[in-house]
Design a protein around this motif. Sequence first.
Motif, PDB file in Angstrom:
ATOM      1  N   ASP A  26       3.340  52.302  53.452  1.00 46.78           N
ATOM      2  CA  ASP A  26       4.454  51.651  52.744  1.00 46.78           C
ATOM      3  C   ASP A  26       4.911  52.488  51.559  1.00 46.78           C
ATOM      4  O   ASP A  26       6.123  52.598  51.287  1.00 46.78           O
ATOM      5  CB  ASP A  26       4.019  50.257  52.269  1.00 46.78           C
ATOM      6  CG  ASP A  26       3.807  49.307  53.440  1.00 46.78           C
ATOM      7  OD1 ASP A  26       4.307  49.604  54.543  1.00 46.78           O
ATOM      8  OD2 ASP A  26       3.125  48.279  53.263  1.00 46.78           O
ATOM      9  N   GLN A  50       7.051  55.304  52.764  1.00 44.41           N
ATOM     10  CA  GLN A  50       8.368  54.840  53.187  1.00 44.41           C
ATOM     11  C   GLN A  50       9.249  54.524  51.979  1.00 44.41           C
ATOM     12  O   GLN A  50      10.435  54.895  51.937  1.00 44.41           O
ATOM     13  CB  GLN A  50       8.208  53.610  54.075  1.00 44.41           C
ATOM     14  CG  GLN A  50       7.554  53.894  55.422  1.00 44.41           C
ATOM     15  CD  GLN A  50       7.322  52.639  56.241  1.00 44.41           C
ATOM     16  OE1 GLN A  50       7.472  51.521  55.725  1.00 44.41           O
ATOM     17  NE2 GLN A  50       6.965  52.804  57.508  1.00 44.41           N
ATOM     18  N   GLN A  51       8.694  53.828  50.988  1.00 53.21           N
ATOM     19  CA  GLN A  51       9.493  53.495  49.812  1.00 53.21           C
ATOM     20  C   GLN A  51       9.827  54.735  48.997  1.00 53.21           C
ATOM     21  O   GLN A  51      10.890  54.817  48.381  1.00 53.21           O
ATOM     22  CB  GLN A  51       8.737  52.473  48.947  1.00 53.21           C
ATOM     23  CG  GLN A  51       8.552  51.125  49.613  1.00 53.21           C
ATOM     24  CD  GLN A  51       9.866  50.506  50.047  1.00 53.21           C
ATOM     25  OE1 GLN A  51      10.859  50.538  49.318  1.00 53.21           O
ATOM     26  NE2 GLN A  51       9.896  49.967  51.258  1.00 53.21           N
ATOM     27  N   ARG A 111      12.682  56.254  50.699  1.00 53.35           N
ATOM     28  CA  ARG A 111      13.881  55.463  50.450  1.00 53.35           C
ATOM     29  C   ARG A 111      14.405  55.689  49.037  1.00 53.35           C
ATOM     30  O   ARG A 111      15.619  55.792  48.820  1.00 53.35           O
ATOM     31  CB  ARG A 111      13.568  53.982  50.654  1.00 53.35           C
ATOM     32  CG  ARG A 111      14.795  53.089  50.476  1.00 53.35           C
ATOM     33  CD  ARG A 111      14.439  51.634  50.500  1.00 53.35           C
ATOM     34  NE  ARG A 111      15.616  50.818  50.219  1.00 53.35           N
ATOM     35  CZ  ARG A 111      15.578  49.519  49.943  1.00 53.35           C
ATOM     36  NH1 ARG A 111      14.415  48.892  49.931  1.00 53.35           N
ATOM     37  NH2 ARG A 111      16.679  48.860  49.692  1.00 53.35           N
ATOM     38  N   LEU A 148       4.832  47.607  45.056  1.00 49.43           N
ATOM     39  CA  LEU A 148       5.705  47.831  46.205  1.00 49.43           C
ATOM     40  C   LEU A 148       6.797  46.775  46.287  1.00 49.43           C
ATOM     41  O   LEU A 148       7.953  47.085  46.588  1.00 49.43           O
ATOM     42  CB  LEU A 148       4.876  47.835  47.489  1.00 49.43           C
ATOM     43  CG  LEU A 148       4.118  49.133  47.810  1.00 49.43           C
ATOM     44  CD1 LEU A 148       3.169  48.910  48.965  1.00 49.43           C
ATOM     45  CD2 LEU A 148       5.079  50.247  48.137  1.00 49.43           C
ATOM     46  N   GLU A 149       6.440  45.529  46.021  1.00 53.52           N
ATOM     47  CA  GLU A 149       7.438  44.463  46.079  1.00 53.52           C
ATOM     48  C   GLU A 149       8.503  44.667  45.004  1.00 53.52           C
ATOM     49  O   GLU A 149       9.701  44.500  45.247  1.00 53.52           O
ATOM     50  CB  GLU A 149       6.740  43.108  45.888  1.00 53.52           C
ATOM     51  CG  GLU A 149       7.669  41.906  46.038  1.00 53.52           C
ATOM     52  CD  GLU A 149       8.276  41.820  47.438  1.00 53.52           C
ATOM     53  OE1 GLU A 149       9.403  41.307  47.565  1.00 53.52           O
ATOM     54  OE2 GLU A 149       7.624  42.282  48.397  1.00 53.52           O
ATOM     55  N   ARG A 161      10.751  47.540  46.071  1.00 54.49           N
ATOM     56  CA  ARG A 161      11.725  47.127  47.091  1.00 54.49           C
ATOM     57  C   ARG A 161      12.869  46.352  46.455  1.00 54.49           C
ATOM     58  O   ARG A 161      14.045  46.550  46.783  1.00 54.49           O
ATOM     59  CB  ARG A 161      11.034  46.271  48.152  1.00 54.49           C
ATOM     60  CG  ARG A 161      10.028  47.024  49.013  1.00 54.49           C
ATOM     61  CD  ARG A 161       9.585  46.149  50.178  1.00 54.49           C
ATOM     62  NE  ARG A 161       8.505  46.780  50.922  1.00 54.49           N
ATOM     63  CZ  ARG A 161       7.216  46.507  50.735  1.00 54.49           C
ATOM     64  NH1 ARG A 161       6.868  45.599  49.826  1.00 54.49           N
ATOM     65  NH2 ARG A 161       6.299  47.118  51.457  1.00 54.49           N
ATOM     66  N   THR A 162      12.513  45.422  45.537  1.00 54.41           N
ATOM     67  CA  THR A 162      13.555  44.619  44.906  1.00 54.41           C
ATOM     68  C   THR A 162      14.524  45.483  44.104  1.00 54.41           C
ATOM     69  O   THR A 162      15.749  45.340  44.204  1.00 54.41           O
ATOM     70  CB  THR A 162      12.898  43.568  43.984  1.00 54.41           C
ATOM     71  OG1 THR A 162      11.997  42.769  44.757  1.00 54.41           O
ATOM     72  CG2 THR A 162      13.952  42.674  43.339  1.00 54.41           C
ATOM     73  N   LEU A 205      15.087  48.725  44.407  1.00 55.88           N
ATOM     74  CA  LEU A 205      15.866  49.597  45.281  1.00 55.88           C
ATOM     75  C   LEU A 205      16.951  48.831  46.014  1.00 55.88           C
ATOM     76  O   LEU A 205      18.053  49.356  46.227  1.00 55.88           O
ATOM     77  CB  LEU A 205      14.932  50.284  46.289  1.00 55.88           C
ATOM     78  CG  LEU A 205      14.000  51.357  45.710  1.00 55.88           C
ATOM     79  CD1 LEU A 205      13.066  51.884  46.779  1.00 55.88           C
ATOM     80  CD2 LEU A 205      14.794  52.489  45.092  1.00 55.88           C
ATOM     81  N   ASP A 206      16.681  47.585  46.397  1.00 56.29           N
ATOM     82  CA  ASP A 206      17.722  46.772  47.025  1.00 56.29           C
ATOM     83  C   ASP A 206      18.883  46.534  46.062  1.00 56.29           C
ATOM     84  O   ASP A 206      20.060  46.649  46.432  1.00 56.29           O
ATOM     85  CB  ASP A 206      17.137  45.425  47.477  1.00 56.29           C
ATOM     86  CG  ASP A 206      16.221  45.586  48.684  1.00 56.29           C
ATOM     87  OD1 ASP A 206      16.341  46.609  49.375  1.00 56.29           O
ATOM     88  OD2 ASP A 206      15.385  44.696  48.915  1.00 56.29           O
ATOM     89  N   HIS A 252      20.759  49.755  45.567  1.00 53.60           N
ATOM     90  CA  HIS A 252      21.517  50.088  46.773  1.00 53.60           C
ATOM     91  C   HIS A 252      22.829  49.313  46.814  1.00 53.60           C
ATOM     92  O   HIS A 252      23.896  49.891  47.069  1.00 53.60           O
ATOM     93  CB  HIS A 252      20.668  49.772  48.008  1.00 53.60           C
ATOM     94  CG  HIS A 252      21.401  49.964  49.301  1.00 53.60           C
ATOM     95  ND1 HIS A 252      21.625  51.212  49.846  1.00 53.60           N
ATOM     96  CD2 HIS A 252      21.992  49.072  50.140  1.00 53.60           C
ATOM     97  CE1 HIS A 252      22.306  51.078  50.972  1.00 53.60           C
ATOM     98  NE2 HIS A 252      22.535  49.795  51.180  1.00 53.60           N
TER      99      HIS A 252
END
Length: 914
Positions: free
Chosen positions: A213, A216-217, A220, A290-291, A294-295, A297-298, A301
């Motif tokens: 993970d 992958q992040q 990203r 990681l969470e 993701r938040t 980066l979302d 984005h």
Amino acid sequence: MGGKGKRPGRPWAPPRGSCAEINQLVEQVRSWLDDASISVTQLQRRLTPDHFTAGAVPELRRLRDLLAGEALTWDLVEAVADVCFPDEPADRAGQRLQRARDLWEKARASPTPLTEGTQELALAHELLAAKDRTIEVYQELQVVRQAYEASERSRAQALQIATLLFAMLGQAQAKAVELKRRVDALQVLPPKDPETHTALELRLSRAQRQQIDLRQQLARAEQERDTAQQVADHAARRMHILEAELAELREWAGYEDRDLAQELTPQVPRPGMQAISDDDAALDDVDLALEKARTVLDEEHHAVQQAAHDMGYRASLPSDSASVTIKMVPAQAQQVVTRQSLLPADEEPSAFSRTTRDNQLTSPDATFTVDASRLSADRLRYIGAATRRIARGLDLDEIVMGLCRATVPTFSDAILVYLRDPLPVGDERPTGPLVLRLSRTDHRPADSEADGAFMPLVQLEPTELDVVATQLYEVRPGSAFAEVLRGVRPVFTNTPATRAALLELLGKNVECRVPPGQRAILAPLRGRRRVIGTALFLRDPERRAFEDDDLLVAAQLATHSALGIDKTALDGRQALIAGELQRRMLPETLPRCTGVRLASRYLPAAETARVGGDWYDAIPLPGSRVALVVGDVMGHDMTSAALMGQLRTTAQTLAGLDLPPHEVLHALDEQAQRLGTDYIATCLYAVYDPVSHHITIANAGHPPPVLLHLSGRAEVLRVPSGAPIGVGGVDFEAVSLDAPAGATLLLYTDGLVESRLRDVWTGIEQLREKLTAVAQLTGPDHPPPLEALCDEVLDMLGPGDRDDDIALLAARFDGIAPRDVAYWFLEPEETAPGRARRLARGVLARWGIEELTDSLELLVSEVVTNAVRYASRPVTLRLLRTDVLRCEVGDDVPQLLGCARPAPPTRAGAGCTW
């Protein structure tokens, strides 16, 4: 203006062209619309991008202005004819367009001035159009500025997240390695606590998933950073164009000049990520980080996509790739006033000097100016990327190569790096003169090598840079070059003093090799204590010259490179010392033992990790036996090497006490726990008896040995694995196995059979197959030579299999034949020494070595007498005939024998005193 049909909509306004011919052409075009009964709105709907050279359909308002004569284009004339008369014959359409073309050519060649009233009306229309365009430009400029801020903020946010994720990935990998080591250690234990083992396996699986993970992040985050950078670059270009157009409109219309530039320095909040702790808490921290990543980066984005949408760009995601590409979609067609140009003919926009790879131009013809804050931000980004590239080097060559790759072609078109020869290490003071050696050169490829590339230097062939200067150069004290080195700071070479220094370094042809002006920077490389070299940065004459701020960039590059080189040299010296220490801890030669032949090999893991914890040993024991030891301490540092030396010394001491193998491992386990609680090692201890042809083996978490029989069959011995040394509280078990004459026992460490490409048992099976294949080369009953066998075993390693150091010990069992052994039991009585002498004389006569009778009788008499004196049970006497004659006497006294020497005045006693 006439028309055959009734035109829908309101009547036409008077034409507002710049000349009479244009107004006539406008009326003709409008008549086509009237004839076809097509309104302007319907025309706008029927037009396609193929009708226009620019590939964009004008907006409705812009289309009305064009049909009024303001900057009427020939594309629009042809497009109106195509829309109004789609089915008209070719000859008639050609005549219609020819009449319009004549008016167009007359207007372009010699425009007829308008009447005075018409000129005033056209000027008023131009002023109104300029005012409307000014408002539109200002509104669009605000949107583009907001998009620029959002994309820059997202880029910085993504860069910070990528940096943190990269650090966390390293910590997660270390945690996974630690968990795997603990799982492997528990696998060899009896299943006393299966819950603990299961929990560790679950943690290991979770840590491995987290590594995937994190990768992958990280990918990203880098992708989002690149996307935001592209959007920001497009926004910067659009801002420049809009600001220039707004300034032109205000100057032409007479408005007040207002500074619309805004400082764009967004404050980027750092994402709340925590460092990794131990076990479950550490894994929870990684999941939480990681969470959050993701938040964030979302959010970024969506922010970048919205910014691109506001500017008229579209971010598309190809189905076969995970990368995001930005496509340009014009938000609206630009409006221009009727004048040909609002800028003077001699004014051209200056080109932006690109400083970083992250800020590359997306179109080859896009040249524009950027403010000082933008250039400073570019330089900071470049310094960060370049220093990270330099810091990735693990040795001197990689660091110097990293400096060259980081600077060419981004910062300079060519670079020459000189280092001291020899390179000083640590605090040692050089004694000889300062001598520089050309360490590495790099340059930008010529046009023949890469499209659009610059030549590195004027009048220089692509391969001439490699010999641009002498390989060795001695710096004379007090010379101009020595003064530059003493100053430490980078300097331009356009002053007389620095030009003289450059002349000393490069030779007499420096004038034709180095471009004039501020196109060369000479940067001394200073380590922690002294100058260790210099770097010369060069730019091509076709490229923009260096600026004063570029000296700061060169200083940062030189400082990071010099400190890295200094540290690498020191680490290399320490690695050599550690490697020599480890080699001294391993046996230089193996002992010559009765009934067994030995061979060994040791290979370090790699040049970057030469210090390891693997060791082997062969220890002669009483009774013609030999102890074979191989072990592996976890780690590749000085601590591992030191612990290895302590355990090896302890094993030799314990072997001298003639303890059974399982007791030796138990004592080693206790010693490791006394040395520290974090020390883990594996060990295999075996004792070979050449008389009985048996071997006793005890194992502490080590890979099992492999026995190659004389027939050519290789067998993995079934030995209880046991727990590694350092675990504590675990019993060890010893087993006795047959050791037939002619067989070969192979002891090894896990580096031989385990790597990233295979697990332990797969490697053991490959080792067994390799031994079988080697034995087939010599045939049955002919064992392969030991030295050649060791080399063949090491050849099974592939290029990617050297993850750990390797210790290998091979023992060929020759044994002692029964005819060369004599063995008796003697009762502990007074007649035992005499009986022992008679038995010994008879054996020597049978063996044909009577010349040793007197010496043997004296030895047997003294030793047996001493044994009978203290023994309460029968005494054993054994004679062995090998390359020497051995006499062994055994009793039931628990104390070990020690050689005692009488004091000088003492005359009592004769013969051997024990």
